[in-house]
Design a protein around this motif. Structure first.
Motif, PDB file in Angstrom:
ATOM      1  N   ILE A  72       0.842  -1.201   0.000  1.00 29.03           N
ATOM      2  CA  ILE A  72       0.000   0.000   0.000  1.00 29.03           C
ATOM      3  C   ILE A  72       0.877   1.250   0.000  1.00 29.03           C
ATOM      4  N   ASN A  73       0.272   2.363  -0.377  1.00 21.77           N
ATOM      5  CA  ASN A  73       0.997   3.638  -0.457  1.00 21.77           C
ATOM      6  C   ASN A  73       0.250   4.665   0.401  1.00 21.77           C
ATOM      7  N   ALA A  74       0.294   4.473   1.691  1.00 21.72           N
ATOM      8  CA  ALA A  74      -0.518   5.270   2.616  1.00 21.72           C
ATOM      9  C   ALA A  74      -0.006   6.697   2.751  1.00 21.72           C
ATOM     10  N   SER A  75      -0.946   7.636   2.641  1.00 19.65           N
ATOM     11  CA  SER A  75      -0.618   9.024   2.965  1.00 19.65           C
ATOM     12  C   SER A  75      -1.072   9.331   4.389  1.00 19.65           C
ATOM     13  N   GLY A  76      -2.003   8.522   4.888  1.00 22.39           N
ATOM     14  CA  GLY A  76      -2.475   8.690   6.253  1.00 22.39           C
ATOM     15  C   GLY A  76      -2.970   7.373   6.830  1.00 22.39           C
ATOM     16  N   VAL A  77      -2.674   7.143   8.096  1.00 22.59           N
ATOM     17  CA  VAL A  77      -3.154   5.959   8.811  1.00 22.59           C
ATOM     18  C   VAL A  77      -3.775   6.429  10.125  1.00 22.59           C
ATOM     19  N   ILE A  78      -5.060   6.131  10.295  1.00 19.71           N
ATOM     20  CA  ILE A  78      -5.752   6.444  11.541  1.00 19.71           C
ATOM     21  C   ILE A  78      -5.872   5.139  12.308  1.00 19.71           C
ATOM     22  N   PHE A  79      -5.131   5.007  13.396  1.00 14.94           N
ATOM     23  CA  PHE A  79      -5.088   3.745  14.139  1.00 14.94           C
ATOM     24  C   PHE A  79      -5.823   3.928  15.458  1.00 14.94           C
ATOM     25  N   ASP A  80      -7.001   3.290  15.558  1.00 14.48           N
ATOM     26  CA  ASP A  80      -7.851   3.482  16.728  1.00 14.48           C
ATOM     27  C   ASP A  80      -7.665   2.360  17.749  1.00 14.48           C
ATOM     28  N   GLU A  81      -7.602   2.731  19.030  1.00 18.20           N
ATOM     29  CA  GLU A  81      -7.510   1.806  20.164  1.00 18.20           C
ATOM     30  C   GLU A  81      -6.429   0.744  19.945  1.00 18.20           C
ATOM     31  N   LEU A  82      -5.205   1.211  19.932  1.00 19.47           N
ATOM     32  CA  LEU A  82      -4.057   0.328  19.744  1.00 19.47           C
ATOM     33  C   LEU A  82      -3.998  -0.753  20.818  1.00 19.47           C
ATOM     34  N   LEU A  83      -4.554  -0.483  22.000  1.00 13.91           N
ATOM     35  CA  LEU A  83      -4.526  -1.461  23.087  1.00 13.91           C
ATOM     36  C   LEU A  83      -5.199  -2.767  22.713  1.00 13.91           C
ATOM     37  N   ALA A  84      -6.132  -2.743  21.752  1.00 13.84           N
ATOM     38  CA  ALA A  84      -6.898  -3.939  21.403  1.00 13.84           C
ATOM     39  C   ALA A  84      -6.196  -4.838  20.392  1.00 13.84           C
ATOM     40  N   GLN A  85      -5.046  -4.416  19.873  1.00 10.96           N
ATOM     41  CA  GLN A  85      -4.347  -5.235  18.889  1.00 10.96           C
ATOM     42  C   GLN A  85      -3.841  -6.541  19.510  1.00 10.96           C
ATOM     43  N   PRO A  86      -4.154  -7.685  18.891  1.00  5.42           N
ATOM     44  CA  PRO A  86      -3.716  -8.970  19.450  1.00  5.42           C
ATOM     45  C   PRO A  86      -2.227  -9.220  19.284  1.00  5.42           C
ATOM     46  N   ASN A  87      -1.611  -8.543  18.334  1.00  5.34           N
ATOM     47  CA  ASN A  87      -0.168  -8.638  18.100  1.00  5.34           C
ATOM     48  C   ASN A  87       0.270  -7.371  17.376  1.00  5.34           C
ATOM     49  N   ARG A  88       1.505  -7.336  16.931  1.00  5.12           N
ATOM     50  CA  ARG A  88       2.049  -6.117  16.336  1.00  5.12           C
ATOM     51  C   ARG A  88       1.994  -6.105  14.810  1.00  5.12           C
ATOM     52  N   GLU A  89       1.475  -7.164  14.192  1.00  7.21           N
ATOM     53  CA  GLU A  89       1.564  -7.304  12.743  1.00  7.21           C
ATOM     54  C   GLU A  89       0.888  -6.176  11.971  1.00  7.21           C
ATOM     55  N   LEU A  90      -0.370  -5.893  12.297  1.00  8.04           N
ATOM     56  CA  LEU A  90      -1.084  -4.844  11.566  1.00  8.04           C
ATOM     57  C   LEU A  90      -0.423  -3.486  11.770  1.00  8.04           C
ATOM     58  N   TYR A  91      -0.019  -3.206  12.996  1.00 10.38           N
ATOM     59  CA  TYR A  91       0.631  -1.922  13.287  1.00 10.38           C
ATOM     60  C   TYR A  91       1.915  -1.765  12.477  1.00 10.38           C
ATOM     61  N   ASP A  92       2.748  -2.798  12.477  1.00 10.57           N
ATOM     62  CA  ASP A  92       4.010  -2.718  11.747  1.00 10.57           C
ATOM     63  C   ASP A  92       3.777  -2.590  10.244  1.00 10.57           C
ATOM     64  N   THR A  93       2.800  -3.346   9.731  1.00 10.01           N
ATOM     65  CA  THR A  93       2.520  -3.313   8.302  1.00 10.01           C
ATOM     66  C   THR A  93       2.062  -1.926   7.848  1.00 10.01           C
ATOM     67  N   MET A  94       1.207  -1.300   8.652  1.00 10.38           N
ATOM     68  CA  MET A  94       0.616  -0.026   8.254  1.00 10.38           C
ATOM     69  C   MET A  94       1.498   1.186   8.549  1.00 10.38           C
ATOM     70  N   THR A  95       2.403   1.072   9.476  1.00 11.31           N
ATOM     71  CA  THR A  95       3.175   2.260   9.886  1.00 11.31           C
ATOM     72  C   THR A  95       4.667   2.193   9.555  1.00 11.31           C
ATOM     73  N   LYS A  96       5.172   1.024   9.250  1.00  8.70           N
ATOM     74  CA  LYS A  96       6.610   0.874   8.989  1.00  8.70           C
ATOM     75  C   LYS A  96       6.879   0.794   7.490  1.00  8.70           C
TER      76      LYS A  96
END
Length: 328
Positions: free
Chosen positions: A158-182
């Motif tokens: 993906i070629n994200a210009s913006g990522v709105i990440f809601d309630e990070l505490l609920a993430q079961p692991n780090r995969e989605l966060y790393d994929t979308m922000t790194k």
């Protein structure tokens, strides 16, 4: 927070973001249909993020971490930021993603943003709302905002210009966060990751990791000039029953949340370890343990007494050992 070296404040860009948000309407409860009227603590965040620029004029901050208790209007602020990134940031073919632990959670901000569009005629004429696909499309700039699930493999490339990440505490692991922000926005000149969360219970989680980074930056222990941290909450050793602590932890107190509601929640939590844990976590933003103690720690500590071993001679005595074994 001190402005990074080499950065400057661009009032025109800050004003643009603030004015856009103030042109929107609230969508919930008694506030529905009323002008946004951004609160002071929110305005500071928006001005700092969108008005702090590097020498080349692009945004200094690529990540904003907003850490507040429940009911402090995080979702509406996030929806407003999503709309700004979609149609007012000057980014052609903008790709803005709403992320959360599941699609239902991510849809909360989408639904808020969609209703904001409907309530503002100028946007309603220009932005197409697709409820079925949870997608907002802005044809004039060939841009879109969409909700993504935790199906991580489909997010590569993906070629994200913006990522709105809601309630990070609920993430079961780090995969989605790393994929979308790194690295997903590396092809953009000024991508923005806008992360919102309340305190959680797992101190081995990605949420706690990012929270600790934010805390270290605010405390001067770490430097990352692209990361903008905002932390509202009580300290772990603050008196959870003190209303002054409640005020410190909740920046929107008296506006989106009333003292009466907090008092009601407090009265319900008194004497109940499970509800006290939830009050501390959700209302005061204090990281808590995964399970509630049947006996509060302060009560246990007050039971401490010193004994002379000679006083115990001739008595039946018992010893205990509390061991935690992590088998993961």
């Amino acid at each position: 927070m001190k402005m990074p070296k080499g950065a400057r404040y661009d009032k025109e860009k800050a004003d643009s973001a603030v004015n856009f948000i103030n042109s929107l309407c609230h969508v919930h409860g008694e506030w529905a249909g009323k002008p946004f009227n951004i609160m002071k603590w929110q305005e500071k965040i928006i001005r700092d993020i969108f008005g702090t620029v590097k020498a080349n004029g692009y945004r200094q901050y690529n990540t904003a971490f907003i850490f507040t208790p429940k009911k402090n209007a995080k979702s509406e602020l996030a929806a407003a930021v999503a709309l700004y990134l979609l149609c007012a940031d000057g980014e052609y073919s903008a790709e803005v993603f709403g992320c959360a632990a599941d699609k239902n959670q991510a849809s909360i901000i989408f639904k808020t943003a969609a209703q904001m569009v409907r309530l503002k005629p100028a946007l309603a004429k220009r932005i197409k709302v697709n409820e079925a696909t949870k997608r907002l499309v802005y044809p004039m700039m060939n841009s879109y905002y969409t909700v993504v699930s935790s199906d991580v493999p489909s997010k590569y490339g993906i070629n994200a210009s913006g990522v709105i990440f809601d309630e990070l505490l609920a993430q079961p692991n780090r995969e989605l966060y790393d994929t979308m922000t790194k690295g997903s926005g590396d092809a953009r000149r000024q991508p923005l990751n806008f992360i919102l969360t309340t305190a959680g219970t797992d101190k081995r989680s990605i949420c706690y990791e990012v929270y600790q980074k934010a805390k270290d930056i605010l405390g001067g222990k770490r430097i990352d000039t692209t990361f903008y941290p905002v932390i509202y909450g009580a300290a772990h050793d603050d008196d959870w029953e003190d209303e002054a602590v409640w005020k410190k932890a909740n920046p929107s107190l008296g506006i989106t949340i009333t003292m009466e509601k907090l008092r009601q929640a407090y009265e319900s939590a008194k004497g109940n370890p499970v509800e006290e844990k939830l009050f501390r976590q959700m209302r005061l933003n204090i990281w808590s343990e995964e399970t509630a103690r049947w006996l509060p720690i302060e009560v246990w500590n007050n039971l401490e007494e010193n004994y002379d071993e000679y006083d115990l001679r001739g008595r039946v005595c018992y010893g205990g050992l509390d061991v935690f074994l992590d088998t993961r």
